[in-house]
Design a protein around this motif. Sequence first.
Motif, short mmCIF file in Angstrom:
data_model
loop_
_atom_site.label_atom_id
_atom_site.label_comp_id
_atom_site.label_asym_id
_atom_site.label_seq_id
_atom_site.Cartn_x
_atom_site.Cartn_y
_atom_site.Cartn_z
N MET A 184 0.89 -1.20 -0.09
CA MET A 184 -0.16 -0.01 0.11
C MET A 184 0.91 1.08 0.01
O MET A 184 1.89 1.27 0.45
N SER A 185 0.39 2.35 -0.50
CA SER A 185 1.20 3.51 -0.85
C SER A 185 1.42 4.30 0.71
O SER A 185 0.48 4.07 1.46
N ALA A 186 2.37 5.14 0.66
CA ALA A 186 2.55 5.69 2.05
C ALA A 186 1.48 6.96 2.01
O ALA A 186 1.41 7.47 3.22
N LYS A 187 1.03 7.46 1.02
CA LYS A 187 0.03 8.47 1.12
C LYS A 187 -1.20 8.26 1.89
O LYS A 187 -1.59 7.28 2.04
N ASN A 188 -1.88 9.20 2.24
CA ASN A 188 -3.00 9.06 3.21
C ASN A 188 -4.11 8.81 2.53
O ASN A 188 -5.22 8.71 2.94
N THR A 189 -4.18 9.10 1.07
CA THR A 189 -5.46 8.70 0.35
C THR A 189 -5.82 7.30 0.00
O THR A 189 -4.62 6.62 0.15
N PHE A 190 -6.73 7.03 -0.24
CA PHE A 190 -7.25 5.65 -0.72
C PHE A 190 -8.20 5.55 -1.69
O PHE A 190 -9.47 6.07 -1.63
N TYR A 191 -7.80 5.20 -3.17
CA TYR A 191 -8.68 5.59 -3.95
C TYR A 191 -9.26 3.99 -4.47
O TYR A 191 -8.06 3.26 -4.91
N ILE A 192 -10.05 3.77 -4.35
CA ILE A 192 -10.66 2.12 -4.68
C ILE A 192 -11.76 2.30 -5.78
O ILE A 192 -12.70 3.13 -5.66
N THR A 193 -11.72 1.22 -6.82
CA THR A 193 -12.61 1.33 -7.91
C THR A 193 -13.34 0.03 -7.78
O THR A 193 -12.69 -1.00 -7.52
N THR A 194 -14.67 -0.25 -8.43
CA THR A 194 -15.19 -1.57 -8.82
C THR A 194 -15.21 -1.34 -10.39
O THR A 194 -15.07 -0.18 -10.95
N PRO A 195 -15.30 -2.40 -11.02
CA PRO A 195 -15.63 -2.29 -12.49
C PRO A 195 -16.98 -1.54 -12.74
O PRO A 195 -17.63 -1.38 -11.80
N ILE A 196 -16.92 -0.80 -13.87
CA ILE A 196 -18.31 -0.08 -13.93
C ILE A 196 -19.22 -1.18 -14.83
O ILE A 196 -18.49 -1.59 -16.01
N TYR A 197 -20.13 -1.47 -14.34
CA TYR A 197 -21.00 -2.72 -14.77
C TYR A 197 -21.78 -2.21 -15.92
O TYR A 197 -22.45 -1.17 -16.32
N TYR A 198 -21.92 -3.15 -17.11
CA TYR A 198 -22.77 -3.09 -18.25
C TYR A 198 -24.35 -2.85 -17.87
O TYR A 198 -24.65 -3.57 -16.88
N VAL A 199 -24.66 -1.94 -18.58
CA VAL A 199 -26.25 -1.78 -18.26
C VAL A 199 -26.94 -2.65 -19.20
O VAL A 199 -28.39 -2.17 -19.49
N ASN A 200 -26.67 -3.90 -19.83
CA ASN A 200 -27.34 -4.57 -20.67
C ASN A 200 -28.46 -5.22 -19.88
O ASN A 200 -29.40 -5.79 -20.19
N ASP A 201 -28.30 -5.44 -18.42
CA ASP A 201 -29.21 -6.31 -17.54
C ASP A 201 -29.26 -5.83 -16.18
O ASP A 201 -28.40 -4.99 -15.87
N VAL A 202 -30.35 -6.39 -15.64
CA VAL A 202 -30.19 -5.77 -14.12
C VAL A 202 -28.94 -6.29 -13.31
O VAL A 202 -28.73 -7.47 -13.58
N PRO A 203 -28.61 -5.88 -12.28
CA PRO A 203 -27.54 -6.24 -11.40
C PRO A 203 -27.86 -7.54 -10.89
O PRO A 203 -28.91 -8.09 -10.35
N HIS A 204 -26.72 -8.53 -10.56
CA HIS A 204 -27.16 -9.67 -9.84
C HIS A 204 -25.83 -9.87 -8.84
O HIS A 204 -24.97 -9.01 -8.50
N ILE A 205 -25.81 -11.18 -8.30
CA ILE A 205 -24.86 -11.22 -6.95
C ILE A 205 -23.41 -11.26 -7.36
O ILE A 205 -22.68 -10.84 -6.44
N GLY A 206 -23.09 -11.21 -8.64
CA GLY A 206 -21.49 -11.23 -9.14
C GLY A 206 -21.41 -9.71 -9.02
O GLY A 206 -20.36 -9.35 -8.33
N HIS A 207 -22.18 -8.87 -9.37
CA HIS A 207 -21.97 -7.46 -9.35
C HIS A 207 -21.77 -6.75 -7.68
O HIS A 207 -21.20 -6.12 -7.28
N SER A 253 -8.29 16.93 -7.82
CA SER A 253 -8.37 15.74 -7.32
C SER A 253 -7.50 14.46 -8.11
O SER A 253 -7.23 13.32 -7.61
N VAL A 254 -7.05 14.51 -9.17
CA VAL A 254 -6.45 13.87 -9.98
C VAL A 254 -5.05 13.65 -9.28
O VAL A 254 -4.60 12.56 -8.96
N ALA A 255 -4.63 14.90 -8.94
CA ALA A 255 -3.23 14.88 -8.31
C ALA A 255 -3.28 14.22 -6.97
O ALA A 255 -2.49 13.44 -6.39
N ARG A 256 -4.65 14.31 -6.47
CA ARG A 256 -4.88 13.74 -5.05
C ARG A 256 -4.88 12.47 -4.83
O ARG A 256 -4.46 11.74 -3.87
#
Length: 671
Positions: A1-24, A249-252
Amino acid sequence: MSAKNTFYITTPIYYVNDVPHIGHAYTTIAADVLARYRRLKGRDVFFLTGLDEHGQKVQQAAAKAGIAPQTHCDKLAPQFQELWTRLNISNDAFIRTTDGPHKSIVQRYLQELFDKDLIYKGSYTGWYCTFDERFWTEKDVENGLCPDCKRPVEQISEHNYFFRMGQYQDRLIDHIKAHDRFVRPEPRRNEVLGFLQTQKLGDLSISRPKSRLSWGIELPFDTHYVTYVWFDALVNYLSALEYKLPSPSVARYWPADLHLVGKDILTTHAVYWSTMLMALNLPLPQTIFAHGWWTVDGEKMSKSRGNVVDPNRMAAAYGVDPFRYFLLREVPFGQDGDFSEQGLARRINSDLANGIGNLLSRTLTMIERNCAGAIPDVPRDYLDGEDAQKKYPLLVQARESLRTLGDRLDALFDGFEFNTALLLVASRVSDADTFIDKHEPWKLAKDPLKQAELHAVLYSAAECLRILSLYLYPVMPGTAQKIAEQLGLSIDFSAPLLRNTVEWGGLQAGTKIRKGPPLFPRVEPKPEGAKPVSDSATPSQPTPAPSAETSAAAVPTPAPPAAPAQITIDEFMKVQLKTAKVLAAERVPKSEKLLKLRVSLGAEERQIVAGIGKKYEPESLVGKNIVIVANLKPAKLMGIESQGMVLAAGDSEVRGLITILEEVDPGTKVK
Ligand code: ME8
């Protein structure tokens, strides 16, 4: 983990071809747990999730519904957003790739790469899979089928724009080798490295002719084309920082600390995205973690099989926190798992209702009864005094093990070992149960000379619960809140509560508790399709153990003697029969017959091991009023102490438990 104090976390962006399921739901819940944990640790967190709204899949889904793609996206997007609210997901932003600013930013990056001659026009002939929207090489295609989705591929020749991805091959290999946390878990890292070291990385087609696909972002340098959906989608991780937050915020926040993805999209992240970032002269994310795949009752989830699990239904039927807990506890993160409602119900009963739920309820009941409903006052040095270790060794141990819990959990969360982390918390719950049982507060309560010890035990149990609520919060935020409330506390869980070591003694004597309903009402497992949930987790159906339990002595259910001898009334009166209420029940591991019951006799609680497991599911017994022999000498059955015997009808086989029609107080004499 980086030494900086920020923590940027992402999920995939899900396709809207259908409703969400347990995988999402799975990926998003895991990301939420990490985001909450880091916030508790005092990190400046930015947690992003969202939707991937362009491309063939979405265009096709809209066409099928007979509506415009944008209308289709606008209709489905709320289903994701509402699900995240329902599942208590604490994302800081929600991106949709049809957002105007996102589209402009994608075009800006495309132009930048085009200007640097890192995007060029070329022609390409290859096998194209419409479903996966990608070309395959000759050797990938088997029998004319896509190696990924097994649908037929077609040969297409077209002019397209290409990103010079191939030139970054060596740099990417070096980067992965130099950063062992870059692609995780380890087997996935080896997979990516293996692929890069044995195959030539080609250039990437980043455009689609509008004649074939119109639903996409137009190339800024050629209006006959739209951009390939992955080039558009991956950029979301950067574009969100530009317009979802006040700058800079990109720099942050960049580089991201963690892209959490499923194993299906590891290559697009580890290879496409990494090389895109190299071309844009931007640093690479710290970690890309690819988790495993959920199947359902052993089968791949699919609409055609009709086995797609709706997370909304799971949350409504079983509760949000139990659902969150189950997904992370059941399967080691990174490995595949199998989902079943049976398994979910079993976990709720065994881990939650019998675990933290029972600990809270029994502790608060005893505080209500013996301490006028307020946290007892205990001499401050009761655990530190000279002979504390001698007097209260179990309390001292429990306190010490909680003191080191934080460091151990830090390491486990760093290593994405959610299931081990939850196991560790559960073991602290059972430590607390053990010290309560050993000190027998129900007996202490009757002895005026033992009040200090009684208070020490009850204070310690309540303090354990307070501390455990902090550690449970990331996985079960609603439950943590309820524990705090029932302990009479108002804890602001959005504060950095784990920034410093959690100190023992935070509970103030005199705090009025507010005992509420059980945290986890037991659920009846669905009878059909019962099967173990995951082979990596606990075996759910105990296999019969051959020896101990088959001996008559090990089965405490009384069977009538073959030739009943008469006894006198005095002999009968020696047997003390009492009513008891079943508080918790679970199977004894490796035994088909034995159940471990925790029963209340009003003033005291007892553990009884009973040979009724073939007849009853443990969950079905909770709350039942039964009759026990209360003055039977304790005995050990399969190593577990039984403090009494339940009465049941039946011969060699149990036919039915003796219960009472009327509601009588537990502990009432039976004659
Ligand atoms: O791939 N088990 O979107 P997607 C576990 N839009 N996780 C699962 C799963 C399962 N059975 N099914 C789905 C896309 N997932 C692209 C992503 S990112 C820049 C673009 C989860 O809707 C898992 O996280 O197909 C997987 O990677 C993701 O959903 C795929 O979602």
